[in-house]
Design a protein around this motif. Sequence first.
Motif, mmCIF file in Angstrom:
data_model
loop_
_atom_site.group_PDB
_atom_site.id
_atom_site.type_symbol
_atom_site.label_atom_id
_atom_site.label_comp_id
_atom_site.label_asym_id
_atom_site.label_seq_id
_atom_site.Cartn_x
_atom_site.Cartn_y
_atom_site.Cartn_z
ATOM 1 N N GLN A 321 35.821 34.840 45.406
ATOM 2 C CA GLN A 321 36.302 34.280 46.675
ATOM 3 C C GLN A 321 37.824 34.412 46.770
ATOM 4 O OE1 GLN A 321 34.516 33.101 49.399
ATOM 5 N NE2 GLN A 321 36.524 33.109 50.354
ATOM 6 N N GLU A 322 38.507 34.104 45.686
ATOM 7 C CA GLU A 322 39.961 34.229 45.667
ATOM 8 C C GLU A 322 40.375 35.700 45.786
ATOM 9 O OE1 GLU A 322 43.755 33.035 42.778
ATOM 10 O OE2 GLU A 322 41.747 32.265 42.337
ATOM 11 N N ALA A 323 39.658 36.578 45.097
ATOM 12 C CA ALA A 323 39.958 38.008 45.177
ATOM 13 C C ALA A 323 39.733 38.527 46.591
ATOM 14 C CB ALA A 323 39.083 38.776 44.187
ATOM 15 N N PHE A 324 38.656 38.071 47.230
ATOM 16 C CA PHE A 324 38.344 38.483 48.597
ATOM 17 C C PHE A 324 39.455 38.051 49.558
ATOM 18 C CE2 PHE A 324 36.231 37.275 52.678
ATOM 19 C CZ PHE A 324 35.936 38.557 53.123
ATOM 20 N N GLU A 325 39.929 36.826 49.397
ATOM 21 C CA GLU A 325 41.012 36.337 50.253
ATOM 22 C C GLU A 325 42.298 37.128 50.015
ATOM 23 O OE1 GLU A 325 41.167 32.187 49.336
ATOM 24 O OE2 GLU A 325 39.248 31.754 50.337
ATOM 25 N N MET A 326 42.556 37.499 48.773
ATOM 26 C CA MET A 326 43.728 38.311 48.463
ATOM 27 C C MET A 326 43.607 39.686 49.121
ATOM 28 S SD MET A 326 46.663 38.657 47.028
ATOM 29 C CE MET A 326 46.776 37.197 45.979
ATOM 30 N N PHE A 327 42.405 40.266 49.085
ATOM 31 C CA PHE A 327 42.168 41.547 49.736
ATOM 32 C C PHE A 327 42.395 41.435 51.233
ATOM 33 C CE2 PHE A 327 39.169 44.050 52.261
ATOM 34 C CZ PHE A 327 39.515 45.349 51.899
ATOM 35 N N GLN A 328 41.848 40.398 51.847
ATOM 36 C CA GLN A 328 41.962 40.226 53.296
ATOM 37 C C GLN A 328 43.410 40.039 53.727
ATOM 38 O OE1 GLN A 328 39.170 41.347 54.430
ATOM 39 N NE2 GLN A 328 38.263 39.616 55.511
ATOM 40 N N SER A 329 44.230 39.436 52.873
ATOM 41 C CA SER A 329 45.629 39.179 53.214
ATOM 42 C C SER A 329 46.515 40.416 53.038
ATOM 43 C CB SER A 329 46.186 38.052 52.342
ATOM 44 O OG SER A 329 46.363 38.481 50.996
ATOM 45 N N ARG A 330 45.979 41.474 52.436
ATOM 46 C CA ARG A 330 46.700 42.724 52.184
ATOM 47 C C ARG A 330 47.883 42.537 51.238
ATOM 48 N NH1 ARG A 330 45.434 47.015 55.412
ATOM 49 N NH2 ARG A 330 47.472 47.959 55.038
ATOM 50 N N GLN A 331 47.834 41.490 50.412
ATOM 51 C CA GLN A 331 48.900 41.269 49.438
ATOM 52 C C GLN A 331 48.709 42.109 48.182
ATOM 53 O OE1 GLN A 331 50.062 37.047 48.817
ATOM 54 N NE2 GLN A 331 48.569 36.583 50.409
ATOM 55 N N ALA A 332 47.505 42.606 47.982
ATOM 56 C CA ALA A 332 47.207 43.410 46.801
ATOM 57 C C ALA A 332 47.131 44.880 47.191
ATOM 58 C CB ALA A 332 45.889 42.974 46.184
ATOM 59 N N ILE A 333 47.399 45.762 46.223
ATOM 60 C CA ILE A 333 47.116 47.183 46.428
ATOM 61 C C ILE A 333 45.716 47.466 45.887
ATOM 62 C CG2 ILE A 333 47.784 49.551 45.894
ATOM 63 C CD1 ILE A 333 50.686 48.612 45.780
ATOM 64 N N LYS A 334 45.524 47.305 44.584
ATOM 65 C CA LYS A 334 44.187 47.453 44.016
ATOM 66 C C LYS A 334 43.873 46.239 43.157
ATOM 67 C CE LYS A 334 41.410 50.029 44.186
ATOM 68 N NZ LYS A 334 40.123 50.005 44.970
ATOM 69 N N ILE A 335 42.722 45.629 43.433
ATOM 70 C CA ILE A 335 42.226 44.475 42.685
ATOM 71 C C ILE A 335 41.162 44.952 41.709
ATOM 72 C CG2 ILE A 335 40.915 42.313 42.847
ATOM 73 C CD1 ILE A 335 42.147 41.995 45.685
ATOM 74 N N MET A 336 41.276 44.502 40.450
ATOM 75 C CA MET A 336 40.234 44.741 39.456
ATOM 76 C C MET A 336 39.588 43.421 39.071
ATOM 77 S SD MET A 336 39.706 47.908 38.489
ATOM 78 C CE MET A 336 40.513 49.491 38.836
ATOM 79 N N LEU A 337 38.260 43.435 39.010
ATOM 80 C CA LEU A 337 37.504 42.265 38.594
ATOM 81 C C LEU A 337 36.858 42.531 37.237
ATOM 82 C CD1 LEU A 337 36.544 42.458 42.060
ATOM 83 C CD2 LEU A 337 36.669 40.095 41.337
ATOM 84 N N HIS A 338 36.715 41.444 36.460
ATOM 85 C CA HIS A 338 36.227 41.572 35.083
ATOM 86 C C HIS A 338 35.112 40.545 34.840
ATOM 87 C CE1 HIS A 338 39.670 44.188 34.455
ATOM 88 N NE2 HIS A 338 40.409 43.284 35.051
ATOM 89 N N PRO A 339 33.848 41.018 34.830
ATOM 90 C CA PRO A 339 32.724 40.088 34.684
ATOM 91 C C PRO A 339 32.717 39.282 33.392
ATOM 92 C CG PRO A 339 31.980 42.188 35.554
ATOM 93 C CD PRO A 339 33.404 42.365 35.144
ATOM 94 N N GLU A 340 33.317 39.791 32.330
ATOM 95 C CA GLU A 340 33.279 39.086 31.048
ATOM 96 C C GLU A 340 34.196 37.860 31.030
ATOM 97 O OE1 GLU A 340 32.102 41.982 27.410
ATOM 98 O OE2 GLU A 340 34.187 42.085 28.080
ATOM 99 N N GLU A 341 35.196 37.823 31.875
ATOM 100 C CA GLU A 341 36.191 36.741 31.811
ATOM 101 C C GLU A 341 35.655 35.455 32.418
ATOM 102 O OE1 GLU A 341 39.772 38.152 33.594
ATOM 103 O OE2 GLU A 341 40.056 39.730 32.115
#
Length: 341
Positions: A321-341
Amino acid sequence: MLAVVKEHKGPGFAIKDVPMPVCGEEDVIVKVKSVGFCGSDGPILAGTRDVPWPLIPGHEFAGDIVETGAKVKGWQIGDRVSACIVIGCGNCKYCIEGNEPLCDNLVETGIHVNGAFAEYVRVPAKVLVKLKDSTSYDFGAAIDPIASAYRTVKSMPITSKDTVMVLGPGPIGLYATQLLKLRGARKVIVLGADCDKERLEMALKLGADYVINNSVEDPIERIKEITNGDMLDYVHDCAGAVPLVEIAMNTLKKTGHYYITGLFHELAPVNLGKVVRSEIDIHGTICYTREEFRECLDLIEDGRLQVEPLITHHYALRDMQEAFEMFQSRQAIKIMLHPEE
């Protein structure tokens, strides 16, 4: 396993426990280590792009093989891999010709079938590539957007005298900038807007000769200045935004080339009279072949492309949810997610 699931039409998604994928005879199960947030994932999660739900999105990934199907050969448990999104049927005219992105029965991981926003993902063994031990999982997850830009750039008959403008400084546009310089383009110009200031700065660091902020500059006049009135040989559209089509058409010289990678989700007006009178070439590409995916891994592992500067944010999968909001705000260039964390 934990997964992000698009459960219904419209806005919203769930982060929940779901059953593990079942391995088919010609498949492998990959434990996902890194998965990138693609521009096409945003509309899926936001509910503005229809998909067959329930669906686990996510297609830019890398990880370790933990299970192989009975008919799988050449792959072992523990192999570090990435996989291309394109799953061709292998039997239609386009697959036989080696053009599987145009397969009549195309299936795409994370769009038509469950993808990698999960701890584990099932994919056909035929779409895998093996990563060197020295290649990070983040870099393996970056092959897909690179390959999307690469297929377009590879098809351009660029020479050392050509000037190219890239529309859209997102990840694909920033990779296209690097690829165009590798191809030997004389000048590469990247166009963005006020919301892209950090991305435009990144474009300069990655080799762009000029950047244009469309919010404060007239791109047509600026192109006239940069080219001494000759205008552009090529436009590479990585945005797929309707307002930019007119800019593309008005900055190309006669016999110019308009190459399109970005997906348009609404109809764009094009002055076909100008296309005829100025002999403008318009060329579209979609996805990439398995061979092109492999070639892009080589570009990464040979150190010919910069990947790390584009990866600006990391999140645990449970923090989607936080990553999605960051994407929508265009503050990130590329977001990586890590299922193990």
